[in-house]
Design a protein around this motif. Structure first.
Motif, short mmCIF file in Angstrom:
data_model
loop_
_atom_site.label_atom_id
_atom_site.label_comp_id
_atom_site.label_asym_id
_atom_site.label_seq_id
_atom_site.Cartn_x
_atom_site.Cartn_y
_atom_site.Cartn_z
N GLY A 112 4.82 24.60 -2.33
CA GLY A 112 5.12 23.58 -3.33
C GLY A 112 6.42 22.86 -3.01
O GLY A 112 7.19 22.52 -3.89
N VAL B 36 -8.24 7.81 10.59
CA VAL B 36 -7.73 8.47 9.39
C VAL B 36 -8.29 9.88 9.30
O VAL B 36 -7.56 10.84 9.03
N GLY C 28 3.17 16.74 -12.39
CA GLY C 28 2.15 17.81 -12.41
C GLY C 28 2.68 19.11 -11.85
O GLY C 28 2.01 20.14 -11.90
N GLY C 29 3.85 19.08 -11.26
CA GLY C 29 4.35 20.25 -10.55
C GLY C 29 4.79 21.38 -11.46
O GLY C 29 5.13 22.47 -10.98
N ILE D 113 -25.53 13.28 2.32
CA ILE D 113 -24.38 13.09 3.22
C ILE D 113 -23.09 13.54 2.52
O ILE D 113 -22.30 14.33 3.07
N VAL E 174 6.27 17.34 1.04
CA VAL E 174 4.95 16.77 0.81
C VAL E 174 5.04 15.25 0.72
O VAL E 174 4.24 14.51 1.31
N ARG F 159 -2.98 20.22 -3.95
CA ARG F 159 -2.94 21.68 -4.08
C ARG F 159 -1.53 22.14 -4.41
O ARG F 159 -1.33 23.12 -5.12
N ALA F 160 -0.53 21.39 -3.89
CA ALA F 160 0.85 21.73 -4.21
C ALA F 160 1.08 21.61 -5.71
O ALA F 160 1.93 22.28 -6.27
N VAL F 161 0.30 20.75 -6.37
CA VAL F 161 0.47 20.55 -7.81
C VAL F 161 -0.41 21.50 -8.61
O VAL F 161 0.05 22.21 -9.49
N LEU G 152 0.84 -1.20 0.00
CA LEU G 152 0.00 0.00 0.00
C LEU G 152 0.87 1.25 0.00
O LEU G 152 0.63 2.21 -0.74
N SER H 196 -9.07 0.85 -0.80
CA SER H 196 -8.21 0.75 0.38
C SER H 196 -7.05 1.73 0.26
O SER H 196 -6.56 2.25 1.26
N LEU H 197 -6.65 2.01 -0.97
CA LEU H 197 -5.62 3.02 -1.19
C LEU H 197 -6.12 4.40 -0.76
O LEU H 197 -5.44 5.15 -0.07
N TRP I 158 -9.11 -2.53 -4.16
CA TRP I 158 -7.75 -2.03 -4.00
C TRP I 158 -7.71 -0.51 -4.03
O TRP I 158 -7.10 0.12 -3.18
N VAL J 220 -1.16 5.39 9.59
CA VAL J 220 -2.44 4.73 9.36
C VAL J 220 -2.26 3.22 9.30
O VAL J 220 -3.04 2.45 9.89
N THR K 251 2.62 22.88 1.39
CA THR K 251 1.67 22.93 0.29
C THR K 251 1.68 24.29 -0.40
O THR K 251 1.72 24.38 -1.62
N LEU L 161 -4.13 18.56 0.21
CA LEU L 161 -3.01 19.48 0.36
C LEU L 161 -1.92 19.15 -0.66
O LEU L 161 -1.37 20.04 -1.31
N ALA L 162 -1.63 17.85 -0.79
CA ALA L 162 -0.63 17.43 -1.77
C ALA L 162 -1.06 17.84 -3.17
O ALA L 162 -0.26 18.35 -3.97
N GLY M 129 -6.48 13.91 9.51
CA GLY M 129 -6.76 15.04 8.62
C GLY M 129 -7.36 16.21 9.39
O GLY M 129 -6.97 17.36 9.20
N MET N 156 -8.51 5.00 1.29
CA MET N 156 -8.84 5.05 2.71
C MET N 156 -7.59 5.19 3.57
O MET N 156 -7.68 5.51 4.75
N ALA N 157 -6.42 4.89 2.98
CA ALA N 157 -5.21 4.84 3.79
C ALA N 157 -4.66 6.23 4.08
O ALA N 157 -3.79 6.38 4.91
N LEU N 158 -5.14 7.23 3.38
CA LEU N 158 -4.61 8.57 3.61
C LEU N 158 -5.74 9.52 3.98
O LEU N 158 -6.83 9.45 3.41
N PRO N 159 -5.48 10.42 4.92
CA PRO N 159 -6.49 11.42 5.25
C PRO N 159 -6.76 12.30 4.02
O PRO N 159 -5.81 12.71 3.34
N ILE O 3 -7.60 15.33 3.74
CA ILE O 3 -7.01 16.67 3.78
C ILE O 3 -5.56 16.62 3.30
O ILE O 3 -5.12 17.47 2.54
N ILE O 4 -4.84 15.59 3.75
CA ILE O 4 -3.43 15.47 3.34
C ILE O 4 -3.34 15.32 1.83
O ILE O 4 -2.53 15.97 1.17
N LEU P 88 3.16 14.45 -8.28
CA LEU P 88 3.81 15.66 -7.78
C LEU P 88 4.88 16.14 -8.75
O LEU P 88 4.99 17.33 -9.03
#
Lengths: 313, 611
Positions: A276, A247, A30-31, B221, A281, B150-152, A15, B135-136, B132, A292, A273, B147-148, A251, B138-141, B143-144, A27
């Motif tokens: 950049g 999780v 697309g950066g 919801i 990141v 948004r960096a792009v 994962l 679960s990918l 799959w 997690v 963020t 944010l990532a 956040g 779900m493994a990350l918040p 917001i994170i 990243l």
């Protein structure tokens, strides 16, 4: 048992690999012109090209990723493009703050939800109404909005808590409680709303089981029937929800930390963020991914302890 | 080979479901909270649509001298930290915030619903792939990830909401996928396929009609989550400064929290009320949906205290003893009545004026078909009636006390210690989370006050006594590791563990294999003799009665219709119902002829006539 842990850890690694590959590709592809971003609009084309070369950005993305992975295995996640601080240092110094916040919240959520959920399921009546109301509010109001309300009322109006800042537990436990209480309450509301409903439902379901009647027929006191047997059987579904909520809490912590000016991962995340700062990141993605995965593993182990059928398979 | 029944238009088979869905929305309109929520949401949407006409100022025009101006005739709600009109920003904020949430909602709905339909309808590998991806995600918040992203992509409201929509799509995917796999195997979909409907049409007509209401609920919801997360992002100051949203107003209000705390109030109210309205709407829709599905479910689930009202109490037929009955009376039930609250607020009686006497060393059979009230009678002796059930009349005398009146606390001391219970279904009557041993030890420690070690020794000898070959192994086993027959022996061991004076056995062999039944009956007979227990044996099986019982009471519709010693009742049953029940065992014993199938039955059919 060990085979089970190893298998779960392997799934976690796969994962993590997927997350980093996906993240890295997006990243870096697309950066846009990253060197230009770092140097600003005024820099001339040659300096930009030189910076690009310096950072290895002129190489194929795959090669860059290979490099990143190779270094990552030895614990080197690169350095911030803007501050020069190593990514691991930048993240590690903040990680304990966010984790203490999130783990504190998980404990509060677990305790309050069990008490409230069991009472709502067994006593019904007004306490059930309170739980339902809480569920609606907790579901509807985002944690950070609630946090703002808490700051206004408890910190600014009543002055009971510090509106901002953070004191590490190891330095001053009472100071830690003073700074951490409001953020934890803000974060916990949503979780309590959700997990209380789960426990209430699971307890009501578990109470319908035949074995509850048989336990009662043995003269086992009602309190013991519920706290030992019913709750044990209701804990599985509730724990699964707790894993999902965790999780969300990570956040949510990012935003709530901003409200209380807590120097946790949230600050790093927002800073990285807006600038950049891609190595940072990436480091954040890895850090949250690992947290997690580890938490989910703990939940799985707890599930095994709770449910003998899971344990043996 | 298609019989007329199969060619029934599938539309007609589905019709009742459709009807219930249509009225669902109408029923929700009767809920005042739901109506208020819809009213608020309607106002928000109208404000958003007509923002250009409603807003008094341009939302982005900053007037320096207005910075943090209090409410006045020009700026009704004052001006913000940059000198922009708060009211206009609030109005335009509705437009952009709701549109942003809508982008996320539509994205997730399109991806989730189509993906769910495809995976659910066509196959397993899409399912595996999706699991799959989920679960990918779900493994990350979220917001994170945002944010990532948004960096792009930079501070674009629309792009971040698009990405968030993709991340939310599992919400719809799982819902649709679950419904489709459930519906796919239902008969009416088969019928539709047999009658030649294409896959596309089956999806459109049958499956979408089932998931429509849940999708509406999920939309409320998901829309709420999108608005909340969007506001959170903007609150962090990561939004586009040229796009007025409620979230960016929050951000501005928070920066000026100390100087003008009112600034944060308006966007917080707008967001809070919208989210609460969406939640309340979703909740009331879900409640209505569950209510419309509930009666079907309940009928299947509840071990119904069957309808037993009506018919005038007829005379109870009593068979007299040959000699005067001897022995100490252990249990004397007199005119016991049990009732449940009925939906109309009244009381539905399921047991009427039941009287029975059980003496030491005597087995009293309570016989009747399901719903005759025999189990209800047994449970009320233990005072363990299901929720709502109440003893509404009569008395239960046991050891000098009326069990109908003793406190719950005293009852706990009697249960297990003096009155024990053997349930019908062995596997579901052991707590799956604890070892068999701990479940045997626990009551003994409580009731007899003995140490854990003593209790364990006693449990092991009890397990050996009830014929379990390896007591140590079974003691350490979990319920799912033993067979049904074993589990019933364990429950019997548990019931006799504190030397009870009275044993209530509720169909103790019904759930077991025929061969095991005989062994368990033998065991029960031996234990009963050994401990000289009084036993109330609930059964529908006259074979068991003949085998074990000294006396029998035949129950029908909550009343005892015939009672007396076993022998005379078997020899000369007088009540027609008893005769019928006894007749049933005789016909059960008779070998049946070969199965006559419909195809070669002799009944005249048009086809047969032609042939």
């Amino acid at each position: 048992m060990i085979a089970f842990i190893v298998r779960r850890l392997l799934t976690g690694l796969v994962l993590l690999a997927a997350i980093t590959t996906f993240g890295f590709t997006l990243l870096y592809l697309g950066g846009g012109d990253i060197a230009r971003k770092i140097l600003g609009e005024s820099a001339d084309a040659q300096t930009v090209a030189q910076k690009s070369h310096e950072l290895g950005l002129d190489r194929p993305v795959l090669a860059q990723y290979g490099d990143w992975v190779a270094h990552a295995f030895s614990g080197d996640f690169g350095s911030s493009w803007f501050t020069g601080q190593t990514v691991s240092a930048a993240i590690f110094s903040r990680l304990s703050v966010t984790l203490s916040l999130v783990i504190g919240t998980v404990l509060v959520v677990a305790v309050v939800s069990v008490v409230l959920g069991v009472l709502a399921a067994t006593k019904r009546g007004w306490i059930d109404k309170v739980a339902q109301l809480l569920a609606i509010l907790g579901h509807a109001i985002p944690g950070f909005l609630f946090a703002v309300g808490l700051v206004l009322f408890f910190a600014l109006t009543l002055g009971w808590f510090d509106p901002t800042g953070y004191v590490p537990f190891t330095e001053d436990p009472t100071g830690w409680v003073k700074t951490v209480t409001l953020p934890v309450i803000a974060l916990a509301l949503g979780g309590i709303a959700n997990v209380t409903q789960q426990i209430r439902g699971a307890v009501i379901d578990a109470l319908r089981n035949d074995y509850v009647r048989t336990l009662r027929s043995h003269g086992i006191p009602e309190r013991r029937v519920i706290l030992k047997h019913v709750l044990r059987n209701a804990a599985g579904p509730a724990l699964a929800v707790l894993a999902v909520i965790f999780v969300g809490l990570l956040g949510g912590a990012v935003i709530v930390e901003q409200v209380f000016a807590i120097p946790g991962l949230g600050q790093v995340a927002v800073q990285a963020t807006t600038q950049g700062d891609i190595p940072l990141v990436m480091g954040l993605l890895v850090a949250t991914g690992v947290i997690v995965i580890v938490f989910n593993l703990l939940v799985d182990l707890a599930q095994g302890w709770l449910n003998p059928k899971v344990r043996l398979s | 080979m298609i019989s007329p029944a199969h060619t029934t238009d599938p539309e007609i088979v589905v019709a009742p479901r459709d009807a219930s869905k249509v009225s669902l929305f109408r029923r929700v309109l009767r809920n005042p909270l739901a109506v208020a929520s819809m009213g608020f949401l309607a106002i928000a949407v109208i404000t958003a649509l007509f923002a250009h006409f409603l807003a008094p100022h341009d939302p982005n025009t900053a007037v320096i001298q207005n910075v943090l101006a209090p409410p006045n005739s020009e700026n009704l709600l004052g001006a913000d930290g940059a000198g922009r009109d708060v009211l206009s920003r609030l109005i335009f904020g509705a437009q952009f915030s709701l549109a942003g949430a809508l982008v996320a909602l539509l994205t997730s709905m399109i991806i989730g619903v189509s993906g769910g339909l495809l995976a659910g309808y066509f196959g397993k590998w899409i399912d595996t792939a999706w699991t799959w991806v989920i679960s990918l995600m779900m493994a990350l918040p979220t917001i994170i990830v945002l944010l990532a992203a948004r960096a792009v992509v930079g501070p674009s409201l629309w792009l971040s909401m698009l990405i968030f929509g993709v991340m939310l799509s599992p919400a719809f995917f799982r819902l649709v996928y679950a419904s489709v796999t459930a519906v796919r195997n239902e008969l009416y979909v088969d019928a539709a396929r047999v009658s030649g409907l294409g896959d596309g049409r089956i999806i459109a007509v049958h499956i979408l009609s089932v998931v429509r209401a849940p999708i509406v609920i999920q939309s409320a919801i998901v829309g709420g989550i999108a608005l909340a997360v969007q506001s959170g992002l903007e609150f962090l100051g990561l939004g586009d400064i040229n796009v007025p949203t409620w979230g960016s107003m929050l951000s501005d209000g928070f920066t000026n929290l100390y100087t003008s705390p009112m600034l944060i109030l308006w966007p917080a109210l707008a967001i809070g009320l919208t989210l609460i309205s969406l939640t309340l709407l979703a909740n009331s829709l879900r409640d209505e949906l569950e209510r419309s599905n509930a009666p079907r479910k309940q009928r299947r689930k509840a071990k119904a205290p069957a309808a037993t009202e009506a018919e005038a109490p007829s005379e109870i037929i009593r068979h007299e003893e040959s000699g005067a009955p001897d022995g100490e009376v252990v249990l004397e039930v007199t005119n016991l009545s049990v009732g449940y609250p009925s939906p109309d607020g009244g009381l539905k009686k399921v047991v009427h004026d039941v009287s029975l006497t059980v003496r030491r060393g005597e087995v009293h059979g309570l016989v009747g078909e399901s719903g005759s009230g025999k189990t209800q009678t047994a449970w009320s002796i233990l005072r363990l009636l299901p929720e709502g059930g109440k003893i509404v009349g009569g008395s239960i005398h046991f050891q000098g006390r009326d069990l109908a009146k003793v406190s719950e606390r005293d009852m706990q001391k009697i249960r297990g210690r003096s009155i024990a219970y053997i349930p019908q279904e062995p596997m579901s009557n052991l707590d799956p989370s604890f070892t068999i041993g701990s479940q045997l030890v626990e009551p003994m420690q409580i009731q007899l006050g003995i140490s854990a070690k003593e209790a364990k020794e006693r449990a092991l000898s009890l397990l050996a006594r009830v014929g379990i070959p390896h007591p140590e192994r079974t003691f350490a086993a979990y319920p799912h590791e033993v067979s049904g027959g074993m589990a019933q022996r364990v429950l019997i061991a548990g019931a006799i563990s504190c030397n009870p004076d009275l044993l209530i056995a509720d169909e103790p062999t019904t759930a077991l294999d025929v061969t095991v039944q005989a062994e368990v009956l033998d065991l029960l007979r031996d234990l009963q003799k050994e401990f000289r227990m009084a036993v109330v044996l609930v059964t529908h099986n006259f074979g068991v009665v003949a085998d074990l019982c000294d006396r029998v009471s035949v129950m029908r519709l909550g009343r005892i219709v015939e009672t007396g010693p076993t022998e005379p009742i078997f020899e000369s049953p007088r009540h027609p119902y008893t005769q019928e029940l006894l007749g049933a065992i005789l016909s059960e014993a008779e070998p049946r002829g070969p199965l006559v199938t419909a195809g070669n039955s002799a009944s005249p059919s048009p086809k047969g006539a032609v042939r």
